[in-house]
Design a protein around this motif. Sequence first.
Motif, PDB file in Angstrom:
ATOM      1  N   VAL A 149      -2.825   2.977   5.966  1.00 43.83           N
ATOM      2  CA  VAL A 149      -2.997   2.174   7.180  1.00 43.83           C
ATOM      3  C   VAL A 149      -4.405   2.342   7.739  1.00 43.83           C
ATOM      4  O   VAL A 149      -5.082   1.351   8.068  1.00 43.83           O
ATOM      5  N   LEU A 150      -4.876   3.582   7.835  1.00 37.68           N
ATOM      6  CA  LEU A 150      -6.210   3.820   8.395  1.00 37.68           C
ATOM      7  C   LEU A 150      -7.308   3.313   7.471  1.00 37.68           C
ATOM      8  O   LEU A 150      -8.328   2.785   7.936  1.00 37.68           O
ATOM      9  N   ALA A 151      -7.137   3.476   6.164  1.00 42.89           N
ATOM     10  CA  ALA A 151      -8.154   3.013   5.222  1.00 42.89           C
ATOM     11  C   ALA A 151      -8.315   1.495   5.317  1.00 42.89           C
ATOM     12  O   ALA A 151      -9.450   0.981   5.349  1.00 42.89           O
ATOM     13  N   VAL A 152      -7.210   0.765   5.396  1.00 43.44           N
ATOM     14  CA  VAL A 152      -7.297  -0.694   5.493  1.00 43.44           C
ATOM     15  C   VAL A 152      -7.861  -1.103   6.852  1.00 43.44           C
ATOM     16  O   VAL A 152      -8.639  -2.068   6.954  1.00 43.44           O
ATOM     17  N   ALA A 153      -7.498  -0.376   7.907  1.00 38.31           N
ATOM     18  CA  ALA A 153      -8.043  -0.685   9.234  1.00 38.31           C
ATOM     19  C   ALA A 153      -9.552  -0.435   9.276  1.00 38.31           C
ATOM     20  O   ALA A 153     -10.311  -1.216   9.894  1.00 38.31           O
ATOM     21  N   LEU A 154     -10.010   0.624   8.634  1.00 36.57           N
ATOM     22  CA  LEU A 154     -11.455   0.887   8.564  1.00 36.57           C
ATOM     23  C   LEU A 154     -12.164  -0.175   7.739  1.00 36.57           C
ATOM     24  O   LEU A 154     -13.296  -0.574   8.062  1.00 36.57           O
ATOM     25  N   LEU A 155     -11.505  -0.642   6.681  1.00 30.63           N
ATOM     26  CA  LEU A 155     -12.078  -1.746   5.900  1.00 30.63           C
ATOM     27  C   LEU A 155     -12.205  -2.993   6.765  1.00 30.63           C
ATOM     28  O   LEU A 155     -13.218  -3.714   6.704  1.00 30.63           O
ATOM     29  N   ALA A 156     -11.187  -3.237   7.591  1.00 32.50           N
ATOM     30  CA  ALA A 156     -11.248  -4.388   8.496  1.00 32.50           C
ATOM     31  C   ALA A 156     -12.421  -4.259   9.457  1.00 32.50           C
ATOM     32  O   ALA A 156     -13.133  -5.247   9.730  1.00 32.50           O
ATOM     33  N   HIS A 157     -12.647  -3.048   9.965  1.00 29.85           N
ATOM     34  CA  HIS A 157     -13.774  -2.831  10.872  1.00 29.85           C
ATOM     35  C   HIS A 157     -15.104  -3.062  10.156  1.00 29.85           C
ATOM     36  O   HIS A 157     -16.035  -3.678  10.718  1.00 29.85           O
ATOM     37  N   ALA A 158     -15.200  -2.592   8.918  1.00 25.42           N
ATOM     38  CA  ALA A 158     -16.437  -2.787   8.155  1.00 25.42           C
ATOM     39  C   ALA A 158     -16.682  -4.274   7.877  1.00 25.42           C
ATOM     40  O   ALA A 158     -17.814  -4.761   7.985  1.00 25.42           O
ATOM     41  N   LEU A 159     -15.628  -4.991   7.543  1.00 25.40           N
ATOM     42  CA  LEU A 159     -15.779  -6.428   7.307  1.00 25.40           C
ATOM     43  C   LEU A 159     -16.186  -7.150   8.584  1.00 25.40           C
ATOM     44  O   LEU A 159     -17.009  -8.089   8.548  1.00 25.40           O
ATOM     45  N   SER A 160     -15.610  -6.727   9.721  1.00 25.49           N
ATOM     46  CA  SER A 160     -15.976  -7.341  10.993  1.00 25.49           C
ATOM     47  C   SER A 160     -17.455  -7.116  11.316  1.00 25.49           C
ATOM     48  O   SER A 160     -18.147  -8.023  11.802  1.00 25.49           O
ATOM     49  N   ALA A 161     -17.929  -5.891  11.030  1.00 26.72           N
ATOM     50  CA  ALA A 161     -19.344  -5.600  11.271  1.00 26.72           C
ATOM     51  C   ALA A 161     -20.238  -6.442  10.361  1.00 26.72           C
ATOM     52  O   ALA A 161     -21.284  -6.956  10.790  1.00 26.72           O
ATOM     53  N   PHE A 162     -19.811  -6.612   9.102  1.00 31.01           N
ATOM     54  CA  PHE A 162     -20.612  -7.407   8.165  1.00 31.01           C
ATOM     55  C   PHE A 162     -20.613  -8.886   8.552  1.00 31.01           C
ATOM     56  O   PHE A 162     -21.587  -9.607   8.315  1.00 31.01           O
ATOM     57  N   ALA A 163     -19.504  -9.336   9.157  1.00 29.99           N
ATOM     58  CA  ALA A 163     -19.419 -10.746   9.557  1.00 29.99           C
ATOM     59  C   ALA A 163     -20.394 -11.082  10.670  1.00 29.99           C
ATOM     60  O   ALA A 163     -20.775 -12.257  10.834  1.00 29.99           O
ATOM     61  N   THR A 164     -20.805 -10.089  11.457  1.00 29.99           N
ATOM     62  CA  THR A 164     -21.750 -10.316  12.565  1.00 29.99           C
ATOM     63  C   THR A 164     -23.063  -9.579  12.324  1.00 29.99           C
ATOM     64  O   THR A 164     -23.753  -9.216  13.272  1.00 29.99           O
ATOM     65  N   TRP A 165     -23.377  -9.316  11.072  1.00 29.91           N
ATOM     66  CA  TRP A 165     -24.559  -8.516  10.738  1.00 29.91           C
ATOM     67  C   TRP A 165     -25.829  -9.143  11.324  1.00 29.91           C
ATOM     68  O   TRP A 165     -26.083 -10.336  11.184  1.00 29.91           O
ATOM     69  N   ARG A 166     -26.579  -8.294  12.046  1.00 27.09           N
ATOM     70  CA  ARG A 166     -27.833  -8.650  12.713  1.00 27.09           C
ATOM     71  C   ARG A 166     -27.632  -9.581  13.906  1.00 27.09           C
ATOM     72  O   ARG A 166     -28.603  -9.968  14.546  1.00 27.09           O
ATOM     73  N   GLN A 167     -26.380  -9.923  14.214  1.00 26.91           N
ATOM     74  CA  GLN A 167     -26.103 -10.749  15.393  1.00 26.91           C
ATOM     75  C   GLN A 167     -25.198 -10.008  16.387  1.00 26.91           C
ATOM     76  O   GLN A 167     -24.846 -10.571  17.415  1.00 26.91           O
TER      77      GLN A 167
END
Length: 389
Positions: free
Chosen positions: A86-104
């Motif tokens: 559960v935590l590993a997938v949630a952390l992946l979600a956080h990383a993807l969210s950060a990449f989706a707004t990268w530099r913005q």
Amino acid sequence: MSGQAHEPTVQQLDPLGILSGLRLTIVGAALALLYAVVATARDVDAITRPAVATAAVLALAVAGAALALGSNPRFAPFTRNRLVFVLAVALLAHALSAFATWRQNDFVRDDWGPVAIGILLLAAAPFRPWPEILRLGVTAAAVVAALTVVQLPYFVSDAPPIVLVAAAITPVLGMTAASATFCRVLVGSVQEWDGRAARAREADVGRVREGMARSVQQDRVTILNRDVVPFLTEVLGRNAISEEDHERARMIADSIRGVMISEAGRSWLEDLLRQHRQDALLAGIVQEPQVSDPQRVADLMDVEQRSALRALLADLLGTPALQRGSVHVRLTATGRRCDVELSAVLALSRRRARRLVSPYLAVFRTAFDGVRVQRTGQELVLRFSYARH
């Protein structure tokens, strides 16, 4: 037991109580997903990769679904690997969210990842030991901190980097601390209650033994009045002993000895079913539950295991849908493992039979190993095992 930690969990100590709080876990998982959706919609202007942002929300949905399904009593106990997933997938979600707004991503406080992770940790409190929750929460906070450090050059805030990192990990650490504290306090409360109950049981041991002694004495008196006294009265009336009297006396002695040996060799489970047979006959109900325990391994169960099995048998034997003489309990031992097979023939549909035993399965899966349920026609078979104590 497999799947259980050395440190107790609320689910292990109070599996029935967990059933009433299961909705809170599901609500927590849903709340984390709802927050992520709302935050994503709010910051849509900062999203440079919409597909990645959508993948982030979907990944969090998977984490929430894994938590909700894993906490279901049908799959108890909730293991450490499930929480790690559960935590590993949630952390992946956080990383993807950060990449989706990268530099913005101008403000770290707008990120929904740390809050969602914290909510999931809080929702998992009843299912894992508090030290484990604390360790995994700190690990998750470290990953969030690392992702925040990578994004530091793109934040518009003039705050020192340490402040930005602290702002990012505070939701994770705060809810981790709340989850671990809740778990520890609740486990302590349940253990304290168990301790008081154990002391009360110890105080009643003397009275129970006295009652058992009176019961045994009454059984012996009944045997004497039924067999021995008439025989002795007859012999005294004749004032002579014949060869037939010798043979009859031997038969009476063998009968009494056999009864005493049989009673001394019965396990608590055999006594339980024997008492039920007597109560059913007195009530005019013909039931003949059977138990096969040649190695007397039923006596190796601990208090929680005996209570769970006793409760299930009481419910099965009390249902009108039970077919006559259809309850059989078979116990065998192989090495340090004890295997149990409980079968019953019920005139119920598959759904109603499942509804009858489902409340007990949550308890069985925390008290026993390898719990399996099989339905063939009208026969319900429950198999489980436990270790010799």
